[in-house]
Design a protein around this motif. Structure first.
Motif, PDB file in Angstrom:
ATOM      1  N   ASP A 111       0.782  -1.225   0.000  1.00 28.87           N
ATOM      2  CA  ASP A 111       0.000   0.000   0.000  1.00 28.87           C
ATOM      3  C   ASP A 111       0.815   1.276   0.000  1.00 28.87           C
ATOM      4  O   ASP A 111       0.351   2.306  -0.466  1.00 28.87           O
ATOM      5  N   SER A 112       2.031   1.275   0.547  1.00 26.41           N
ATOM      6  CA  SER A 112       2.730   2.534   0.739  1.00 26.41           C
ATOM      7  C   SER A 112       3.263   3.102  -0.554  1.00 26.41           C
ATOM      8  O   SER A 112       3.168   4.295  -0.799  1.00 26.41           O
ATOM      9  N   VAL A 113       3.843   2.277  -1.390  1.00 27.89           N
ATOM     10  CA  VAL A 113       4.405   2.765  -2.640  1.00 27.89           C
ATOM     11  C   VAL A 113       3.832   2.023  -3.834  1.00 27.89           C
ATOM     12  O   VAL A 113       4.070   2.384  -4.968  1.00 27.89           O
ATOM     13  N   GLY A 114       3.072   0.970  -3.584  1.00 28.62           N
ATOM     14  CA  GLY A 114       2.396   0.274  -4.661  1.00 28.62           C
ATOM     15  C   GLY A 114       3.341  -0.432  -5.616  1.00 28.62           C
ATOM     16  O   GLY A 114       4.290  -1.099  -5.205  1.00 28.62           O
ATOM     17  N   VAL A 115       3.064  -0.267  -6.897  1.00 32.60           N
ATOM     18  CA  VAL A 115       3.801  -0.992  -7.922  1.00 32.60           C
ATOM     19  C   VAL A 115       5.279  -0.659  -7.881  1.00 32.60           C
ATOM     20  O   VAL A 115       6.135  -1.531  -8.043  1.00 32.60           O
ATOM     21  N   ALA A 116       5.616   0.602  -7.648  1.00 28.61           N
ATOM     22  CA  ALA A 116       7.018   0.991  -7.629  1.00 28.61           C
ATOM     23  C   ALA A 116       7.790   0.206  -6.582  1.00 28.61           C
ATOM     24  O   ALA A 116       8.930  -0.205  -6.807  1.00 28.61           O
ATOM     25  N   LEU A 117       7.185  -0.024  -5.428  1.00 33.32           N
ATOM     26  CA  LEU A 117       7.848  -0.768  -4.381  1.00 33.32           C
ATOM     27  C   LEU A 117       8.024  -2.227  -4.773  1.00 33.32           C
ATOM     28  O   LEU A 117       9.094  -2.805  -4.571  1.00 33.32           O
ATOM     29  N   MET A 118       6.996  -2.839  -5.331  1.00 31.40           N
ATOM     30  CA  MET A 118       7.119  -4.236  -5.717  1.00 31.40           C
ATOM     31  C   MET A 118       8.195  -4.409  -6.781  1.00 31.40           C
ATOM     32  O   MET A 118       8.913  -5.408  -6.798  1.00 31.40           O
ATOM     33  N   VAL A 119       8.327  -3.421  -7.655  1.00 33.16           N
ATOM     34  CA  VAL A 119       9.370  -3.492  -8.679  1.00 33.16           C
ATOM     35  C   VAL A 119      10.748  -3.457  -8.046  1.00 33.16           C
ATOM     36  O   VAL A 119      11.629  -4.254  -8.378  1.00 33.16           O
ATOM     37  N   VAL A 120      10.955  -2.553  -7.102  1.00 29.80           N
ATOM     38  CA  VAL A 120      12.278  -2.460  -6.493  1.00 29.80           C
ATOM     39  C   VAL A 120      12.566  -3.666  -5.617  1.00 29.80           C
ATOM     40  O   VAL A 120      13.709  -4.119  -5.523  1.00 29.80           O
ATOM     41  N   LEU A 121      11.537  -4.245  -4.993  1.00 31.96           N
ATOM     42  CA  LEU A 121      11.758  -5.462  -4.221  1.00 31.96           C
ATOM     43  C   LEU A 121      12.288  -6.581  -5.094  1.00 31.96           C
ATOM     44  O   LEU A 121      13.110  -7.389  -4.655  1.00 31.96           O
ATOM     45  N   ASP A 122      11.833  -6.633  -6.339  1.00 40.31           N
ATOM     46  CA  ASP A 122      12.292  -7.676  -7.249  1.00 40.31           C
ATOM     47  C   ASP A 122      13.755  -7.516  -7.623  1.00 40.31           C
ATOM     48  O   ASP A 122      14.368  -8.433  -8.155  1.00 40.31           O
ATOM     49  N   THR A 123      14.332  -6.338  -7.378  1.00 38.03           N
ATOM     50  CA  THR A 123      15.756  -6.136  -7.666  1.00 38.03           C
ATOM     51  C   THR A 123      16.631  -6.511  -6.486  1.00 38.03           C
ATOM     52  O   THR A 123      17.854  -6.565  -6.621  1.00 38.03           O
ATOM     53  N   LEU A 124      16.037  -6.772  -5.337  1.00 36.19           N
ATOM     54  CA  LEU A 124      16.813  -7.118  -4.152  1.00 36.19           C
ATOM     55  C   LEU A 124      17.225  -8.581  -4.192  1.00 36.19           C
ATOM     56  O   LEU A 124      16.530  -9.429  -4.748  1.00 36.19           O
ATOM     57  N   ALA A 125      18.348  -8.875  -3.569  1.00 36.87           N
ATOM     58  CA  ALA A 125      18.724 -10.274  -3.369  1.00 36.87           C
ATOM     59  C   ALA A 125      17.703 -10.913  -2.432  1.00 36.87           C
ATOM     60  O   ALA A 125      17.124 -10.242  -1.578  1.00 36.87           O
ATOM     61  N   PRO A 126      17.463 -12.225  -2.577  1.00 38.72           N
ATOM     62  CA  PRO A 126      16.455 -12.880  -1.728  1.00 38.72           C
ATOM     63  C   PRO A 126      16.646 -12.633  -0.240  1.00 38.72           C
ATOM     64  O   PRO A 126      15.688 -12.372   0.482  1.00 38.72           O
ATOM     65  N   ALA A 127      17.893 -12.702   0.242  1.00 40.59           N
ATOM     66  CA  ALA A 127      18.125 -12.499   1.670  1.00 40.59           C
ATOM     67  C   ALA A 127      17.822 -11.066   2.080  1.00 40.59           C
ATOM     68  O   ALA A 127      17.316 -10.818   3.189  1.00 40.59           O
ATOM     69  N   GLU A 128      18.105 -10.089   1.220  1.00 34.69           N
ATOM     70  CA  GLU A 128      17.775  -8.698   1.511  1.00 34.69           C
ATOM     71  C   GLU A 128      16.266  -8.513   1.609  1.00 34.69           C
ATOM     72  O   GLU A 128      15.757  -7.847   2.510  1.00 34.69           O
ATOM     73  N   ARG A 129      15.571  -9.108   0.662  1.00 34.81           N
ATOM     74  CA  ARG A 129      14.118  -8.973   0.650  1.00 34.81           C
ATOM     75  C   ARG A 129      13.512  -9.597   1.900  1.00 34.81           C
ATOM     76  O   ARG A 129      12.621  -9.011   2.535  1.00 34.81           O
ATOM     77  N   LEU A 130      14.000 -10.759   2.259  1.00 35.12           N
ATOM     78  CA  LEU A 130      13.470 -11.428   3.441  1.00 35.12           C
ATOM     79  C   LEU A 130      13.740 -10.604   4.697  1.00 35.12           C
ATOM     80  O   LEU A 130      12.848 -10.400   5.530  1.00 35.12           O
ATOM     81  N   ALA A 131      14.961 -10.092   4.835  1.00 35.02           N
ATOM     82  CA  ALA A 131      15.312  -9.317   6.025  1.00 35.02           C
ATOM     83  C   ALA A 131      14.459  -8.057   6.132  1.00 35.02           C
ATOM     84  O   ALA A 131      13.964  -7.715   7.213  1.00 35.02           O
ATOM     85  N   PHE A 132      14.257  -7.386   5.021  1.00 33.55           N
ATOM     86  CA  PHE A 132      13.457  -6.156   5.040  1.00 33.55           C
ATOM     87  C   PHE A 132      11.997  -6.454   5.382  1.00 33.55           C
ATOM     88  O   PHE A 132      11.406  -5.803   6.241  1.00 33.55           O
ATOM     89  N   VAL A 133      11.422  -7.406   4.696  1.00 34.13           N
ATOM     90  CA  VAL A 133      10.005  -7.702   4.898  1.00 34.13           C
ATOM     91  C   VAL A 133       9.742  -8.178   6.324  1.00 34.13           C
ATOM     92  O   VAL A 133       8.838  -7.673   7.003  1.00 34.13           O
ATOM     93  N   LEU A 134      10.523  -9.138   6.792  1.00 29.50           N
ATOM     94  CA  LEU A 134      10.254  -9.686   8.116  1.00 29.50           C
ATOM     95  C   LEU A 134      10.493  -8.659   9.213  1.00 29.50           C
ATOM     96  O   LEU A 134       9.717  -8.576  10.174  1.00 29.50           O
ATOM     97  N   HIS A 135      11.551  -7.865   9.086  1.00 28.41           N
ATOM     98  CA  HIS A 135      11.825  -6.903  10.157  1.00 28.41           C
ATOM     99  C   HIS A 135      10.941  -5.668  10.071  1.00 28.41           C
ATOM    100  O   HIS A 135      10.301  -5.276  11.043  1.00 28.41           O
ATOM    101  N   ASP A 136      10.882  -5.029   8.891  1.00 25.55           N
ATOM    102  CA  ASP A 136      10.200  -3.738   8.800  1.00 25.55           C
ATOM    103  C   ASP A 136       8.680  -3.874   8.748  1.00 25.55           C
ATOM    104  O   ASP A 136       7.972  -2.947   9.147  1.00 25.55           O
ATOM    105  N   VAL A 137       8.191  -4.985   8.247  1.00 20.97           N
ATOM    106  CA  VAL A 137       6.746  -5.154   8.144  1.00 20.97           C
ATOM    107  C   VAL A 137       6.192  -5.969   9.304  1.00 20.97           C
ATOM    108  O   VAL A 137       5.137  -5.641   9.848  1.00 20.97           O
TER     109      VAL A 137
END
Length: 289
Positions: A111-137
């Motif tokens: 909800d916060s950034v919508g499509v733009a956020l999902m696009v940038v998440l796809d550029t992250l390494a899997p471990a980066e994405r997991l760390a961000f999602v689990l901690h920040d969300v």
């Protein structure tokens, strides 16, 4: 049978949260459902005798399944086959907080950034994405995240911090790309290309200055029919215009705007300065055709 009934109840109780974790990890409702189903297969075969925090344990299993899926997705993109992170043989007690009852209240990613956020998440390494999602969300501790990705808590913190900077940059760029300034700059480029003198005057402050030219009429006359090769872009995150030759930026036009009118246009052609700029070209829209 009693143990299986207990597991069924716990899984149903936390299903919405697990689905939310998987969706925010994978960005696809279908893949999220697959991940939750795979997690159920794994936990249904596990010994639950050591489980002290069902919500944390189930989240750990789902997170590992998602990490495997992200790694597999990345390997397919790279057309290479690599080993996936192993699933632990036995469950572990977890310190995940369980106070957040409604996962929809935690919907930062979608909800916060919508499509733009999902696009940038796809550029992250899997471990980066997991760390961000689990901690920040989901407020998972870095110790627990480190255990999932086989890293130290400090390394998990660094991964989340790196991902957070990328996500924040995407948010700022998304906001800038939709800003009123972007619309004004785009309209100016369109009017300049078409030689629409009246439209240029409408966009310029009466005392506008550009290069050595002062006054709206003089500035409009200077730019009318020009800017054929200039493109709308974000320059260091700010809506601007860029003229390139053979793929190299040769001039950057920056705009000062007050009360919806362009008050100043600066043109920078210094090669060394241009090389240091972060330039992201924006797609043309109807105002630029």
């Amino acid at each position: 049978m009693i143990e299986q009934d207990w597991l069924n109840e716990r899984f149903a109780e936390h299903h919405d949260r697990l689905q939310a974790v998987a969706y925010r990890m994978l960005g696809s409702p279908g893949e999220a459902e697959d991940a939750v189903q795979e997690a159920w297969v794994r936990v249904s075969r596990a010994d639950t005798g050591q489980v002290e925090n069902p919500a944390g344990w189930l989240t750990t299993v789902v997170a590992r399944v998602c990490l495997n899926m992200l790694e597999a997705r990345r390997n397919r993109r790279e057309e290479s086959a690599g080993a996936l992170p192993p699933e632990p043989a036995t469950p572990h007690a977890s310190t995940f907080p369980t106070g957040r009852a409604d996962p929809e209240d935690e919907a930062l990613l979608a909800d916060s950034v919508g499509v733009a956020l999902m696009v940038v998440l796809d550029t992250l390494a899997p471990a980066e994405r997991l760390a961000f999602v689990l901690h920040d969300v989901f407020a998972v501790s870095f110790g627990e995240i480190g255990a999932i990705i086989d890293r130290s808590p400090a390394a998990a913190r660094q991964l989340a911090s790196r991902a957070r900077r990328r996500v924040q940059g995407a948010s700022e760029a998304s906001d800038a790309a939709r800003s009123p300034k972007r619309e004004i700059v785009a309209a100016f480029l369109a009017a300049s290309r078409s030689g629409d003198f009246a439209a240029l005057l409408e966009l310029l402050d009466p005392d506008a200055v550009a290069v050595e030219v002062r006054g709206a009429h003089a500035v409009a006359a200077f730019f009318a029919g020009r800017a054929q090769a200039a493109r709308l872009a974000l320059v260091d995150g700010v809506p601007s215009a860029v003229w390139s030759h053979r793929g190299r930026p040769k001039a950057v036009f920056t705009f000062a705007i007050s009360a919806g009118k362009i008050t100043h246009i600066a043109i920078d052609t210094h090669a060394d300065r241009l090389r240091d700029l972060d330039i992201v070209f924006l797609h043309a829209d109807k105002t630029e055709q």
